[in-house]
Design a protein around this motif. Sequence first.
Motif, PDB file in Angstrom:
ATOM      1  N   ASN A   1     -16.385  43.640  34.627  1.00 34.26           N
ATOM      2  CA  ASN A   1     -15.333  44.040  35.270  1.00 34.26           C
ATOM      3  C   ASN A   1     -14.986  42.761  36.113  1.00 34.26           C
ATOM      4  O   ASN A   1     -13.871  42.409  36.521  1.00 34.26           O
TER       5      ASN A   1
ATOM      6  N   CYS B   1     -22.213  51.865  43.212  1.00 33.48           N
ATOM      7  CA  CYS B   1     -21.483  52.972  42.938  1.00 33.48           C
ATOM      8  C   CYS B   1     -19.994  52.417  43.617  1.00 33.48           C
ATOM      9  O   CYS B   1     -19.972  52.344  44.820  1.00 33.48           O
ATOM     10  N   CYS B   2     -19.080  51.969  42.685  1.00 34.47           N
ATOM     11  CA  CYS B   2     -17.915  51.479  43.276  1.00 34.47           C
ATOM     12  C   CYS B   2     -16.759  51.464  42.427  1.00 34.47           C
ATOM     13  O   CYS B   2     -17.051  51.857  41.233  1.00 34.47           O
ATOM     14  N   ARG B   3     -15.593  51.028  42.794  1.00 40.42           N
ATOM     15  CA  ARG B   3     -14.250  50.918  41.802  1.00 40.42           C
ATOM     16  C   ARG B   3     -14.541  49.660  40.796  1.00 40.42           C
ATOM     17  O   ARG B   3     -15.318  48.775  41.008  1.00 40.42           O
TER      18      ARG B   3
ATOM     19  N   ASP C   1     -12.634  47.522  40.227  1.00 40.77           N
ATOM     20  CA  ASP C   1     -12.611  46.071  41.097  1.00 40.77           C
ATOM     21  C   ASP C   1     -13.466  45.948  42.161  1.00 40.77           C
ATOM     22  O   ASP C   1     -13.533  44.546  42.986  1.00 40.77           O
TER      23      ASP C   1
ATOM     24  N   ARG D   1     -14.100  47.765  45.116  1.00 43.95           N
ATOM     25  CA  ARG D   1     -13.882  48.217  46.268  1.00 43.95           C
ATOM     26  C   ARG D   1     -14.744  49.718  46.311  1.00 43.95           C
ATOM     27  O   ARG D   1     -15.278  50.239  45.418  1.00 43.95           O
TER      28      ARG D   1
ATOM     29  N   TYR E   1     -15.773  53.323  47.055  1.00 38.74           N
ATOM     30  CA  TYR E   1     -15.139  54.674  46.857  1.00 38.74           C
ATOM     31  C   TYR E   1     -14.804  55.355  48.239  1.00 38.74           C
ATOM     32  O   TYR E   1     -15.708  55.099  48.934  1.00 38.74           O
TER      33      TYR E   1
ATOM     34  N   SER F   1     -13.039  61.228  47.556  1.00 41.85           N
ATOM     35  CA  SER F   1     -12.665  61.128  46.000  1.00 41.85           C
ATOM     36  C   SER F   1     -13.759  61.821  45.345  1.00 41.85           C
ATOM     37  O   SER F   1     -13.460  62.173  44.273  1.00 41.85           O
TER      38      SER F   1
ATOM     39  N   SER G   1     -12.748  64.657  42.660  1.00 38.65           N
ATOM     40  CA  SER G   1     -13.184  64.485  41.124  1.00 38.65           C
ATOM     41  C   SER G   1     -14.161  65.635  40.531  1.00 38.65           C
ATOM     42  O   SER G   1     -13.939  66.382  39.630  1.00 38.65           O
TER      43      SER G   1
END
Length: 489
Positions: free
Chosen positions: A419, A434-436, A438, A440, A442, A446, A450
């Motif tokens: 990524n 644990c992140c998006r 890109d 960023r 979470y 969220s 989910s």
Amino acid sequence: MNTESSSLSKIERHKNFVIDFLYWTIIVACIFIGGKYLLPVILPFILAYGIAYSIFQWFEEFLPHILGGTALFTAVMVLYLLNSRRLDPTSKITWLIVIMLLPVFGALLFWYTQSDIGHRAVKTRLSQLTEQTKGIIPQSEQTADRLAQEAPGTAALARYIRRSGCYPVFERTAVTYFPIGEEKWYEMLRQLEQAEHFIFLEYFIVDEGLMWGKILEILARKAAEGVDVRVMYDGTCEFSTLPHDYPKRLKALGIKCKMFAPVTPFVSTHYNYRDHRKILVIDGHTAFNGGVNLADEYINHIEKFGHWKDTAIMLKGEAVRSFMLMFLQMWGIDEKEQELDKFLSFPSILPENCSGYVLPYGDCPLDNDRVGERVYMDIYINHQYLFGEPKTKSGIRRLSAPPSLMEALRHHKVWQMENKLVFGKEYQDNHLICCRPDGRPYHPASFSSSFGDFLKRHELKHIRWHDLRHTNATLMLQMRCLLKWQANG
């Protein structure tokens, strides 16, 4: 026998009447003689006990019915609180405890606080002041356009804040950061010595000692020179830091002083709202803000809870006008005539070679708009979040991980590296596992969202995401894992 029983019954009733009379006499005496500051806290519980005692004495034969009705009433209130959408989880837990301990009184107290009787006048007055001053500091269109071009997301946030009150975004403002209270204090003293026209202070905590003593010495001298000096502090200072007649003492020094929501021997919902601001404005061109109150522990002259770490900023330039407005709005709650034009017309000293944008704003619990919370969450979700070291050593822990988890983490690390290559400079590397995609972080909600979608897709019973930790602890107990493992899980 009937005559004797009747006589005993009358004697018993007279005896109970005398006991009740003495009890209530003591309560009334406490109101007039007791401490002014403890009464708002202890008086409700004394009254609740007195009412319950009187009921049980006078209606002893109906005691089973009373207890049954109380239990039913408590159950109804508990169901209401659990299903209420107006309260956050912390408030629900607090009220559940109060109502279960003191069913009738707790319910009455709940409805009393929810009615907002204690601060309706303040709420109305603040709404009027906010409406009257919405356009008193105009927004520079050039500044707003430049911000929209450079940072569209931040510009949208600025528009939202501006709609909540008179909070424009400014340029031409120099900002100095103080990483610790001592540095702010030294600069405060230096800037106060240069005051020529007015000094406004609004602080949550003011405590007599070295820090406030040095500041007060300058304030008194400046007031004697003709400078308009005004001090406002929160009424809870009466409990432990300042005497109740402190405003009169400052007035004798030529300093105008007010307390926000002073403590009085009456139960009121007004006490729920405190003034936590820390604002200093000097001559309309310099302002201080941050988390440092005016007490010795904030400059580490004394130690109450170890070394104290709080930060602050100093502003010089256009943005100081917003802090002036916030102070004058709070000062003018009980004033018939406002002085906004008089002070907001003072020219700002514009610093040279400063860049960036500054947007001071205030939030108030008396309206239904949680501006501060929304701004924080917007920064958290849409902007790069600031990560630092843990506050204490206990925040750093070493955990045991099984081989299967380590293998999964290795694959996850490879995915993150891929990524980084895809996003290039757009990737926000915060060193998070644990992140998006890109980089960023979470938003905490969220995960709950989910997880709820997952349960619906698989037609499973709805449970909260938070409840999984309890499920995990139960499974670990069944597997006879160590308690320390469970605590770390």
